[in-house]
Design a protein around this motif. Sequence first.
Motif, short mmCIF file in Angstrom:
data_model
loop_
_atom_site.label_atom_id
_atom_site.label_comp_id
_atom_site.label_asym_id
_atom_site.label_seq_id
_atom_site.Cartn_x
_atom_site.Cartn_y
_atom_site.Cartn_z
N LEU A 264 35.93 -49.39 13.22
CA LEU A 264 35.92 -48.03 13.76
C LEU A 264 35.26 -47.11 12.74
N VAL A 265 34.36 -46.25 13.21
CA VAL A 265 33.80 -45.21 12.35
C VAL A 265 34.44 -43.89 12.80
N LEU A 266 35.27 -43.34 11.93
CA LEU A 266 36.05 -42.15 12.26
C LEU A 266 35.56 -41.03 11.34
N TYR A 267 35.15 -39.89 11.93
CA TYR A 267 34.58 -38.86 11.06
C TYR A 267 34.91 -37.48 11.59
N PHE A 268 34.79 -36.53 10.67
CA PHE A 268 34.86 -35.11 11.03
C PHE A 268 33.58 -34.48 10.51
N SER A 269 33.04 -33.53 11.27
CA SER A 269 31.83 -32.84 10.81
C SER A 269 31.82 -31.44 11.39
N HIS A 270 31.52 -30.47 10.55
CA HIS A 270 31.45 -29.10 11.03
C HIS A 270 30.01 -28.71 11.32
N SER A 271 29.11 -28.99 10.39
CA SER A 271 27.72 -28.56 10.59
C SER A 271 26.75 -29.73 10.80
N GLY A 272 27.27 -30.94 10.97
CA GLY A 272 26.41 -32.07 11.41
C GLY A 272 26.02 -33.07 10.33
N ASN A 273 26.20 -32.74 9.05
CA ASN A 273 25.75 -33.66 7.99
C ASN A 273 26.54 -34.98 8.01
N THR A 274 27.84 -34.88 8.06
CA THR A 274 28.66 -36.10 8.04
C THR A 274 28.46 -36.89 9.33
N GLU B 67 34.99 -39.06 16.81
CA GLU B 67 34.88 -37.81 16.05
C GLU B 67 36.23 -37.10 16.07
N LEU B 68 36.68 -36.72 14.91
CA LEU B 68 37.94 -35.98 14.81
C LEU B 68 37.68 -34.53 15.20
N LYS B 69 38.46 -34.06 16.22
CA LYS B 69 38.26 -32.69 16.70
C LYS B 69 39.58 -31.94 16.71
N THR B 70 39.48 -30.66 16.42
CA THR B 70 40.68 -29.82 16.45
C THR B 70 40.80 -29.15 17.82
N VAL B 71 42.02 -28.79 18.17
CA VAL B 71 42.22 -28.09 19.45
C VAL B 71 41.50 -26.74 19.38
N LYS B 72 41.69 -26.04 18.25
CA LYS B 72 41.00 -24.76 18.06
C LYS B 72 39.77 -25.01 17.19
N THR C 166 38.92 -52.63 10.09
CA THR C 166 38.17 -51.82 9.13
C THR C 166 37.90 -50.45 9.73
N VAL C 167 38.26 -49.42 9.00
CA VAL C 167 38.02 -48.06 9.48
C VAL C 167 37.20 -47.30 8.43
N PHE C 168 35.98 -46.93 8.81
CA PHE C 168 35.18 -46.04 7.98
C PHE C 168 35.72 -44.63 8.21
N ILE C 169 36.02 -43.92 7.14
CA ILE C 169 36.51 -42.55 7.29
C ILE C 169 35.54 -41.61 6.59
N GLY C 170 34.93 -40.72 7.37
CA GLY C 170 33.91 -39.83 6.83
C GLY C 170 34.32 -38.37 6.91
N TYR C 171 34.14 -37.66 5.82
CA TYR C 171 34.54 -36.25 5.80
C TYR C 171 33.57 -35.41 4.97
N PRO C 172 33.40 -34.15 5.38
CA PRO C 172 32.71 -33.22 4.49
C PRO C 172 33.74 -32.77 3.45
N PRO D 260 35.57 -45.22 2.74
CA PRO D 260 35.32 -43.78 2.79
C PRO D 260 33.85 -43.42 2.62
N PHE D 261 33.46 -42.33 3.28
CA PHE D 261 32.14 -41.74 3.01
C PHE D 261 32.27 -40.23 3.11
N THR D 262 31.42 -39.55 2.37
CA THR D 262 31.53 -38.09 2.34
C THR D 262 30.17 -37.42 2.18
N THR D 263 30.06 -36.21 2.69
CA THR D 263 28.93 -35.35 2.33
C THR D 263 29.51 -34.11 1.67
N HIS D 264 28.74 -33.51 0.78
CA HIS D 264 29.29 -32.46 -0.08
C HIS D 264 28.14 -31.65 -0.67
#
Length: 200
Positions: A44-54, A71-76, A113-119, A145-149
Motif C-alpha cells: 500500500l502506498v499511503l500519503y498525504f499531500s497539500h500542494s502536490g509534491n508528495t 490518499e489521506l484526506k481530512t474532513v475539513k 508493506t506500507v509506504f507512508i509519505g508525508y510533507p 517512509p518517504f517525505t518532501t520538505h
Amino acid sequence: MSKGIQSQEHRFSRRGLLKAVLSLLPLVWGQGFSLAAESGGKTLVLYFSHSGNTRRIAEMIHKRVGGDMVELKTVKPYPQDYNTVVDVAKAEQQEDARPEISTVIPNLDAYDTVFIGYPNWWGTLPMPFFTLLEKNDMGTKTIVPFTTHEGSRFGRGIADLRRLCPKARILANGFETRGKRAHKAEKDVVAWLTRIGMMR
Ligand SMILES: Cc1cc2nc3c(=O)[nH]c(=O)nc-3n(C[C@H](O)[C@H](O)[C@H](O)COP(=O)(O)O)c2cc1C
C-alpha cells in the motif's frame, strides 16, 4: 618486470576484483536486501499531500511497486493559502490535535508493506497522520517512509512513526527530496526502490 607491465597487471587484477564483486551483487541483493522477497505480500502506498509534491513521489513509487494507493484526506480541507495553512498546521501541532479524517483503508490486514509519505509540516508528519495511525494499527507491517520538505528532511517524523507504530518494522533509509525537486525525482526514486529491493 617493466613498470608498464606491472601497472597493467595491477589494472587487470583490479578489474578482476571488480568483476567478482559485481557478479556477487545479485546474490546479495536477492538474499538480504529485497523487502519484496521478504514480505511477499500486498503493498500500500499511503500519503498525504497539500500542494502536490508528495503526491508526485507517491505516484512514482506506486507506478513501480504496484499494489494500492490511498490518499489521506481530512474532513475539513486545509486552506490553500500558504501562510494560512502554515498557521493552521502550527496551531494543530501545538494543541496535539487529531483532525478528523475521511480516509478509510479497506482491508488493511491484506498489506505487509506500507509506504507512508508525508510533507514535513513543522518538523514532522501532518497531524492527520496521528489520527490515522492511532485508528489503524499497523501491527508488524513493514513501513517504508518517504517525505518532501524544504530542508528539514524527515525531521522528527521517523521517531513519531516509531511511537505511533511501535511493533512495525520501519525502514531506516526512506526517500526524501525537496518539494521543488519532486517533479524531477523519478530517477532518484527508481534508484532508491532498486536499492531497497522494491522494484517490480
Ligand atoms: C504547514 C507547513 C509546514 C511546513 N513545515 C516545514 C518544515 O518544518 N520543514 C521543512 O523543511 N519544510 C516545511 N514545509 C514545506 C513542505 O514540507 C514542502 O513544501 C513539501 O514539499 C510540501 O509537500 P506537498 O506539496 O505534498 O504538500 C512546510 C509546509 C507547510 C505547508
